[in-house]
Design an enzyme around this catalytic site. Structure first.
Site, PDB file in Angstrom:
ATOM      1  CB  ALA A 195       1.722 -24.038  42.930  1.00  0.00           C
ATOM      2  CG  LEU A 196      -2.487 -28.349  41.823  1.00  0.00           C
ATOM      3  CD1 LEU A 196      -2.902 -29.809  41.661  1.00  0.00           C
ATOM      4  CD2 LEU A 196      -2.848 -27.551  40.581  1.00  0.00           C
TER       5      LEU A 196
ATOM      6  CG  MET B 195       0.999 -24.202  34.375  1.00  0.00           C
ATOM      7  SD  MET B 195       2.142 -23.041  33.633  1.00  0.00           S
ATOM      8  CE  MET B 195       1.816 -21.579  34.575  1.00  0.00           C
TER       9      MET B 195
ATOM     10  N   GLY C  14      -8.975 -23.069  44.016  1.00  0.00           N
ATOM     11  CA  GLY C  14      -9.475 -22.715  42.677  1.00  0.00           C
ATOM     12  C   GLY C  14      -9.378 -23.935  41.766  1.00  0.00           C
ATOM     13  CG  HIS C  15      -5.579 -25.427  40.567  1.00  0.00           C
ATOM     14  ND1 HIS C  15      -4.709 -24.732  41.374  1.00  0.00           N
ATOM     15  CD2 HIS C  15      -5.271 -25.068  39.294  1.00  0.00           C
ATOM     16  CE1 HIS C  15      -3.904 -24.006  40.626  1.00  0.00           C
ATOM     17  NE2 HIS C  15      -4.220 -24.173  39.367  1.00  0.00           N
TER      18      HIS C  15
ATOM     19  CD  GLU D 222     -16.057 -17.419  34.180  1.00  0.00           C
ATOM     20  OE1 GLU D 222     -16.366 -16.966  35.302  1.00  0.00           O
ATOM     21  OE2 GLU D 222     -16.872 -17.610  33.268  1.00  0.00           O
TER      22      GLU D 222
END
Ligand code: PAF
Length: 278
Positions: free
Chosen positions: A32-33, A30, A36-37, A147
């Site tokens: 706003a990377l 979605m 983690g992305h 996760e």
């Protein structure tokens, strides 16, 4: 890197990739990377010939209009950040994805009636709608999910099974700040003071691991009490559940995998995290 804005073009690009026998890794986001992305994208790049990343703030998974309005958006920054790791970015408008209000209704049974599903009515139907459409449009060999959203991961795996889809769902470990705070697009909305405080969520969950030999009710009580002690925190839930059924675990030996899942407001920002006990 190819920037795709329409569903027709996305389907066409994916079809052409598949017809030259190249594998596709899909990373739905979605925007706003953050790192983690990036960890999902890097893994997708290692394991597939072509990586497709979708960036779409999916309105139908928000049960709270204020939350949708405040969800961080930075498409230009996102594209700059991920360019080295992706081949195709799909960044549609809401009208493109939903030319008419979606009518799909998914039933995830008991998996959706607990935790996020109980606190955010309709949320998982909205997630199911967008993820199923993305999988249908791109037909990826693998799709990557973090996760941190553990319940989402279990529900998506169950949807893939329900529809007999061939895509392999790849779970990716939580990435944390040095402080222990799980990376989330929502962290951007925390004040510097709240961001420091938010690290206590992981600290408390880690501390609860010391109670692993105690009854589940004691571990739960410890986490709930410690969270409630912190000024500015408001707990939605802390549940210790079986990692397959997501139902509460009462006795340690009855489940092969046990995970503690938490949702807590830090000021006005709702954060989720989890910890594995077994
Ligand atoms: O986890 C997310 O960012 C979203 O729920 C997802 C899977 C991209 C669907 O909108």
């Amino acid at each position: 890197m190819l920037l795709v804005k329409t569903v027709e073009e996305l389907k066409d690009v994916a079809f052409r990739i598949k017809s030259t026998n190249r594998s596709i890794g899909l990373v739905p986001t979605m925007g706003a990377l953050h790192n983690g992305h990036l960890s999902l994208l890097k893994r997708a790049k290692q394991e597939n010939e072509v990586v497709i990343c979708s960036i779409f703030v999916n309105p139908v998974q928000f049960n709270n209009p204020d939350d949708l309005a405040k969800y961080p958006r930075d498409i230009e920054g996102d594209i700059k950040l991920i360019e080295p790791y992706v081949d195709v970015v799909f960044a549609p408008t809401a009208d493109e994805v939903f030319p008419e209000p979606p009518k799909e209704h998914y039933d995830f049974g008991m998996l959706e009636r607990v935790m996020e599903g109980a606190f955010r009515p309709g949320h998982f139907n909205g997630v199911g709608i967008i993820v199923k459409r993305l999988l249908d449009w791109t037909n990826p060999d693998k799709a990557y999910f973090g996760e941190k959203d553990f319940q989402q991961l279990v529900i998506i795996k169950s949807m893939v099974k329900q529809f007999g889809l061939k895509t392999q769902i790849v779970p990716c470990p939580i990435v944390r700040e040095e402080s222990g705070l799980a990376l989330s697009s929502r962290n951007q909305r925390l004040s510097p003071e709240d961001r420091k405080k938010a690290a206590d969520i992981h600290r408390i969950l880690e501390e609860s691991l010391k109670l692993k030999e105690e009854p589940i009710s004691i571990i739960k009580e410890f986490v709930v009490n410690e969270i409630n002690k912190i000024d500015g925190f408001k707990l939605d839930y802390y549940e210790i559940v079986d990692d397959q059924t997501l139902q509460n675990v009462e006795f340690y030996d009855l489940s092969e995998g046990i995970i503690g899942c938490i949702a807590v407001y830090v000021g006005e920002v709702r954060l989720i995290d989890n910890i594995r006990y077994k």
